[in-house]
Scaffold this active site. Structure first.
Site, PDB file in Angstrom:
ATOM      1  CE1 TYR A  51      -4.303   0.278  -0.376  1.00 38.04           C
ATOM      2  CE2 TYR A  51      -4.335  -1.576   1.146  1.00 38.04           C
ATOM      3  CZ  TYR A  51      -4.963  -0.771   0.214  1.00 38.04           C
ATOM      4  OH  TYR A  51      -6.264  -1.034  -0.131  1.00 38.04           O
ATOM      5  CD  GLU A  53      -4.916   4.921   0.665  1.00 30.60           C
ATOM      6  OE1 GLU A  53      -5.221   5.939   1.306  1.00 30.60           O
ATOM      7  OE2 GLU A  53      -5.588   3.886   0.670  1.00 30.60           O
ATOM      8  CG  ASP A 197      -7.959   9.881 -24.280  1.00 29.00           C
ATOM      9  OD1 ASP A 197      -6.943   9.185 -24.441  1.00 29.00           O
ATOM     10  OD2 ASP A 197      -9.028   9.438 -23.819  1.00 29.00           O
ATOM     11  CB  THR A 223      -4.315   3.550 -22.107  1.00 28.26           C
ATOM     12  OG1 THR A 223      -4.120   3.610 -23.524  1.00 28.26           O
ATOM     13  CG2 THR A 223      -5.786   3.783 -21.785  1.00 28.26           C
ATOM     14  CE  LYS A 226      -6.414   1.798 -25.968  1.00 28.52           C
ATOM     15  NZ  LYS A 226      -6.766   2.698 -24.875  1.00 28.52           N
ATOM     16  NE  ARG A 232      -6.176  -4.502 -20.076  1.00 30.99           N
ATOM     17  CZ  ARG A 232      -6.979  -3.940 -21.002  1.00 30.99           C
ATOM     18  NH1 ARG A 232      -6.576  -3.818 -22.246  1.00 30.99           N
ATOM     19  NH2 ARG A 232      -8.171  -3.523 -20.674  1.00 30.99           N
TER      20      ARG A 232
HETATM   21  N1  DSN Z   1     -11.156   0.151 -25.301  1.00 32.39           N
HETATM   22  C1  DSN Z   1     -10.234   1.044 -25.949  1.00 32.39           C
HETATM   23  C2  DSN Z   1     -10.137   0.772 -27.417  1.00 32.39           C
HETATM   24  O1  DSN Z   1     -10.292  -0.360 -27.801  1.00 32.39           O
HETATM   25  O2  DSN Z   1      -9.904   1.685 -28.185  1.00 32.39           O
HETATM   26  C3  DSN Z   1     -10.556   2.418 -25.685  1.00 32.39           C
HETATM   27  O3  DSN Z   1     -10.780   2.565 -24.338  1.00 32.39           O
END
Ligand code: DSN
Length: 418
Positions: A51, A53, A197, A223, A226, A232
């Site tokens: 933990y 925080e 984003d 994120t 990707k 993730r």
């Molecule tokens: N789920 C993602 C995608 O496939 O683009 C976006 O959050």
């Protein structure tokens, strides 16, 4: 032997089956990738026990001296990678990274403006079923019906008309470059804050293969899994003016304890992304996407906007047959060992559960080592599966060919199979 195998055979079986599925199929979901052994290993460490925080040097628990090192490494590397003033690496996901911006910058009832979900936008950019659409007043811009590129005249008109507090840029199914400077100009004219984003294109932005929004937007969310090829999870980048507000929004505003094992995996991925090989990898993603787009076009598929500048393309199935839907084609392709997702196309007459489109991307194929020369073969299998109209015999043939082919391109994986 992996300890799970002896202690929990049912769980082990499912994990092994998933590994085999990944090994023997072509992963073409544009938002997925295969992480490196180091990233995978970092996510499976004792850091999951801790933990922490708070933030490095200011924690609410004892024993944080080493996880502080981990989080600082992730922060330093992300800052260097994206050339930003401040980063918060604690968001558990892209959705929570976006919520952190909303919590820091907006009040309930404020107007936000983002790309329409059906035109490539994201659920968290103001869709009515999402918190962003329930707690704020969403206005959506779209793509131009002819060019299928973002209609900047409409963006300007809507921004002047609705005076949004926040303009959101970024998408999950848009294959063209973003003109951050043009959005920043509109935001400035109308007194809006700007958020980018970059979840899909983060790897391309980090390596300079897509322009960076950092000089233009107060908030850049992403994120990390990707094109960036980390675990993730999510993160938020911002400037010195907003740093404190963003940190307070993430913790204690939205989250409790950060997932330190995942932050370690982010640090590992950012370290990899800072190496020259990562730029070569991202260049190859784009080259593969361009050639795949050409190969699919040659086989009679229509690509939304006519092609791609990045890692993905959106395929309009209608020219290949009246009866074809995204949901049917997704299922046929899966049987053939090609993994994609159905996707709305702009002005789609079909419902989201059906769709007229399929979204495909090249990040995961590129990680496995596929090059431009393989794209014609990939397009052939894709086309054979679509043309099969679901004929089980044809799909099985393609499945066998795909499985044979993928054996030559092993996953960058720690082997968990016995
Ligand atoms: N789920 C993602 C995608 O496939 O683009 C976006 O959050």
């Amino acid at each position: 032997m992996n300890p799970i195998e002896s202690t929990d055979p049912a769980l082990w079986q499912a994990i092994s089956d998933e590994q085999k599925r990944q090994e023997t199929t072509l992963e073409m979901i544009a938002s997925e990738n295969h992480v490196s052994p180091a990233v995978l290993a970092a996510a499976g460490t004792v850091l999951t026990n801790k933990y922490a925080e708070g933030y490095p040097g200011r924690r609410y628990y004892g024993g944080c001296q080493f996880v502080d090192v981990v989080e600082n490494l992730a922060r330093q590397r992300a800052t260097e990678l994206f050339r930003c003033a401040h980063v918060n690496v604690q968001p558990h996901s892209g959705s929570q990274a976006n919520q952190a911006v909303f919590l820091a910058a907006l009040s309930p009832g404020d107007t936000i403006m983002g790309l329409h979900l059906d035109h490539g936008g994201h659920l968290t950019h103001g869709k009515s079923v999402n918190l962003s659409g329930k707690w704020f007043r969403p206005v959506h811009y779209t793509v131009d019906a002819k060019t299928e590129r973002i209609d900047m005249a409409e963006v300007r008109r809507l921004a002047h008309e609705h005076k949004p507090k926040l303009i959101i840029t970024g998408a999950s199914a848009y294959s063209r470059l973003w003109d951050w400077a043009a959005f920043a100009e509109i935001a400035q004219e109308t007194g809006a804050l700007l958020m980018a984003d970059i979840a899909h294109i983060a790897g391309l932005v980090a390596t300079g293969l897509h322009p960076s929004p950092i000089p233009y937007a107060q908030f850049v969310t992403t994120t990390t899994h990707k094109t960036l090829r980390g675990p993730r999870a999510g993160m938020v980048m911002t400037n010195a003016d907003w740093a404190k507000k963003i940190d307070s929004a993430v913790f204690p505003g939205l989250q409790g304890g950060p997932l330190m094992h995942i932050i370690a995996a982010k640090a590992a991925a950012f370290g990899e992304a800072l190496k020259p090989q990562f730029k070569q990898y991202c260049e190859q993603i784009i080259k593969n996407a361009r050639v795949l787009a050409e190969e699919l076009t040659r086989r009679g598929y229509r690509l939304v906007s006519g092609g791609t500048d990045n890692h993905l393309m959106l395929i309009d199935l209608r020219p290949r047959g009246e009866n074809l839907t995204g949901v049917l084609v997704e299922t046929w392709l899966q049987t053939a060992g090609i993994i994609v997702n159905k996707n709305m196309i702009p002005f789609d007459p079909r419902k989201p559960a059906e769709t007229s489109g399929i979204r495909v991307g090249t990040p995961a194929l590129t990680t496995r080592g596929l090059k431009e020369s393989h794209m014609s073969q990939v397009a052939d299998w894709f086309d054979r599966a679509v043309a099969s109209q679901g004929d089980a015999r044809i799909l099985e043939h393609v499945r066998a060919d795909v499985a044979h082919f993928t054996a030559a391109f092993p996953l960058p994986h720690i082997t968990v199979s016995p």
